[in-house]
Design a protein around this motif. Structure first.
Motif, mmCIF file in Angstrom:
data_model
loop_
_atom_site.group_PDB
_atom_site.id
_atom_site.type_symbol
_atom_site.label_atom_id
_atom_site.label_comp_id
_atom_site.label_asym_id
_atom_site.label_seq_id
_atom_site.Cartn_x
_atom_site.Cartn_y
_atom_site.Cartn_z
ATOM 1 N N ILE A 101 5.284 4.671 -11.787
ATOM 2 C CA ILE A 101 4.173 4.636 -10.845
ATOM 3 C C ILE A 101 4.206 5.935 -10.040
ATOM 4 N N LEU A 102 3.113 6.696 -10.104
ATOM 5 C CA LEU A 102 2.990 7.949 -9.352
ATOM 6 C C LEU A 102 1.685 7.873 -8.572
ATOM 7 N N SER A 103 1.779 7.408 -7.334
ATOM 8 C CA SER A 103 0.566 7.265 -6.529
ATOM 9 C C SER A 103 0.600 8.224 -5.352
ATOM 10 N N ASP A 104 -0.559 8.372 -4.736
ATOM 11 C CA ASP A 104 -0.693 9.273 -3.596
ATOM 12 C C ASP A 104 0.109 8.757 -2.408
ATOM 13 N N ALA A 105 0.356 9.640 -1.471
ATOM 14 C CA ALA A 105 1.108 9.291 -0.268
ATOM 15 C C ALA A 105 0.135 8.880 0.839
ATOM 16 N N ASP A 106 -0.701 7.887 0.545
ATOM 17 C CA ASP A 106 -1.657 7.391 1.529
ATOM 18 C C ASP A 106 -1.691 5.869 1.466
ATOM 19 N N LYS A 107 -2.580 5.262 2.243
ATOM 20 C CA LYS A 107 -2.647 3.802 2.327
ATOM 21 C C LYS A 107 -2.932 3.166 0.962
ATOM 22 N N GLU A 108 -3.889 3.709 0.228
ATOM 23 C CA GLU A 108 -4.221 3.156 -1.083
ATOM 24 C C GLU A 108 -3.034 3.266 -2.035
ATOM 25 N N GLY A 109 -2.344 4.402 -1.979
ATOM 26 C CA GLY A 109 -1.165 4.585 -2.823
ATOM 27 C C GLY A 109 -0.074 3.580 -2.503
ATOM 28 N N ARG A 110 0.129 3.325 -1.223
ATOM 29 C CA ARG A 110 1.136 2.330 -0.821
ATOM 30 C C ARG A 110 0.745 0.934 -1.294
ATOM 31 N N ASN A 111 -0.543 0.608 -1.233
ATOM 32 C CA ASN A 111 -1.000 -0.702 -1.710
ATOM 33 C C ASN A 111 -0.771 -0.872 -3.210
ATOM 34 N N ILE A 112 -1.035 0.188 -3.955
ATOM 35 C CA ILE A 112 -0.807 0.132 -5.405
ATOM 36 C C ILE A 112 0.673 -0.067 -5.694
ATOM 37 N N ARG A 113 1.525 0.652 -4.986
ATOM 38 C CA ARG A 113 2.974 0.488 -5.168
ATOM 39 C C ARG A 113 3.406 -0.943 -4.868
ATOM 40 N N LYS A 114 2.838 -1.536 -3.820
ATOM 41 C CA LYS A 114 3.187 -2.925 -3.467
ATOM 42 C C LYS A 114 2.898 -3.872 -4.618
ATOM 43 N N TRP A 115 1.745 -3.686 -5.269
ATOM 44 C CA TRP A 115 1.391 -4.539 -6.403
ATOM 45 C C TRP A 115 2.454 -4.441 -7.504
ATOM 46 N N PHE A 116 2.836 -3.223 -7.817
ATOM 47 C CA PHE A 116 3.789 -3.048 -8.907
ATOM 48 C C PHE A 116 5.193 -3.481 -8.519
ATOM 49 N N LYS A 117 5.586 -3.284 -7.279
ATOM 50 C CA LYS A 117 6.902 -3.748 -6.842
ATOM 51 C C LYS A 117 6.972 -5.268 -6.872
ATOM 52 N N LYS A 118 5.865 -5.910 -6.518
ATOM 53 C CA LYS A 118 5.842 -7.368 -6.471
ATOM 54 C C LYS A 118 5.726 -7.993 -7.860
ATOM 55 N N HIS A 119 4.860 -7.450 -8.696
ATOM 56 C CA HIS A 119 4.543 -8.091 -9.971
ATOM 57 C C HIS A 119 5.169 -7.441 -11.198
ATOM 58 N N LEU A 120 5.721 -6.251 -11.040
ATOM 59 C CA LEU A 120 6.330 -5.552 -12.173
ATOM 60 C C LEU A 120 7.532 -4.769 -11.654
ATOM 61 N N SER A 121 8.556 -5.503 -11.271
ATOM 62 C CA SER A 121 9.698 -4.906 -10.575
ATOM 63 C C SER A 121 10.478 -3.914 -11.430
ATOM 64 N N GLU A 122 10.334 -3.976 -12.745
ATOM 65 C CA GLU A 122 11.078 -3.046 -13.598
ATOM 66 C C GLU A 122 10.437 -1.660 -13.682
ATOM 67 N N SER A 123 9.322 -1.469 -12.990
ATOM 68 C CA SER A 123 8.693 -0.148 -12.984
ATOM 69 C C SER A 123 9.478 0.812 -12.093
ATOM 70 N N THR A 124 9.398 2.094 -12.435
ATOM 71 C CA THR A 124 10.055 3.152 -11.665
ATOM 72 C C THR A 124 9.011 3.845 -10.809
ATOM 73 N N HIS A 125 9.313 4.001 -9.531
ATOM 74 C CA HIS A 125 8.365 4.619 -8.613
ATOM 75 C C HIS A 125 8.749 6.072 -8.368
ATOM 76 N N ILE A 126 7.780 6.951 -8.568
ATOM 77 C CA ILE A 126 7.957 8.375 -8.347
ATOM 78 C C ILE A 126 7.150 8.733 -7.094
ATOM 79 N N TYR A 127 7.821 9.373 -6.147
ATOM 80 C CA TYR A 127 7.180 9.693 -4.880
ATOM 81 C C TYR A 127 6.932 11.190 -4.769
#
Length: 135
Positions: free
Chosen positions: A55-81
């Motif tokens: 997951i490579l999302s922007d450093a803004d509110k929308e990006g944080r919301n997208i990360r939340k979805w993946f952390k909650k529902h797809l915990s095996e994903s790797t987050h790139i900041y």
């Protein structure tokens, strides 16, 4: 056609284009277009096929919301900041983005990495490890 075992999820078209400018390996890039919901998430899940998910999302509110979805529902994903000073993936300098992606195991254009912050000793080590030969 190349086999790709990595899926990179970004927010929009400009993010996707910027990532494609630095990668030298085939990677499936999926855009969320800045929003996330059950239907969108289900569409994305259908495309994953057991691949490594990043997951490579922007450093803004929308990006944080997208990360939340993946952390909650797809915990095996790797987050790139990315550094918040750039705000969006699409605005990151190519050398910076290449260095960030390389640290997460992606094969990138080494000419971009050489302009980055790595010193000569580290560059030599990465140049040897970033030789990609598609099958």
């Amino acid at each position: 056609m190349y086999f790709c075992d990595k899926v990179l999820i970004v927010e929009g078209k400009t993010d996707k284009r910027r990532v494609e400018e630095v990668l030298i390996e085939p990677v499936q890039i999926i855009c969320t277009y800045g929003t996330m919901g059950i239907e969108k998430f289900d569409e994305i899940l259908e495309q994953l096929n057991g691949n490594d998910i990043y997951i490579l999302s922007d450093a803004d509110k929308e990006g944080r919301n997208i990360r939340k979805w993946f952390k909650k529902h797809l915990s095996e994903s790797t987050h790139i900041y990315i550094d918040p000073k750039f705000g969006e993936v699409g605005r990151c300098p190519r050398d910076y983005l290449a260095n960030v992606l390389m640290r997460h195991g992606f094969y990138v254009d080494t000419s971009l990495v050489m302009r980055g912050k790595y010193n000569n000793e580290e560059r030599t080590k990465y140049d040897r490890s970033i030789q990609y030969n598609p099958i």
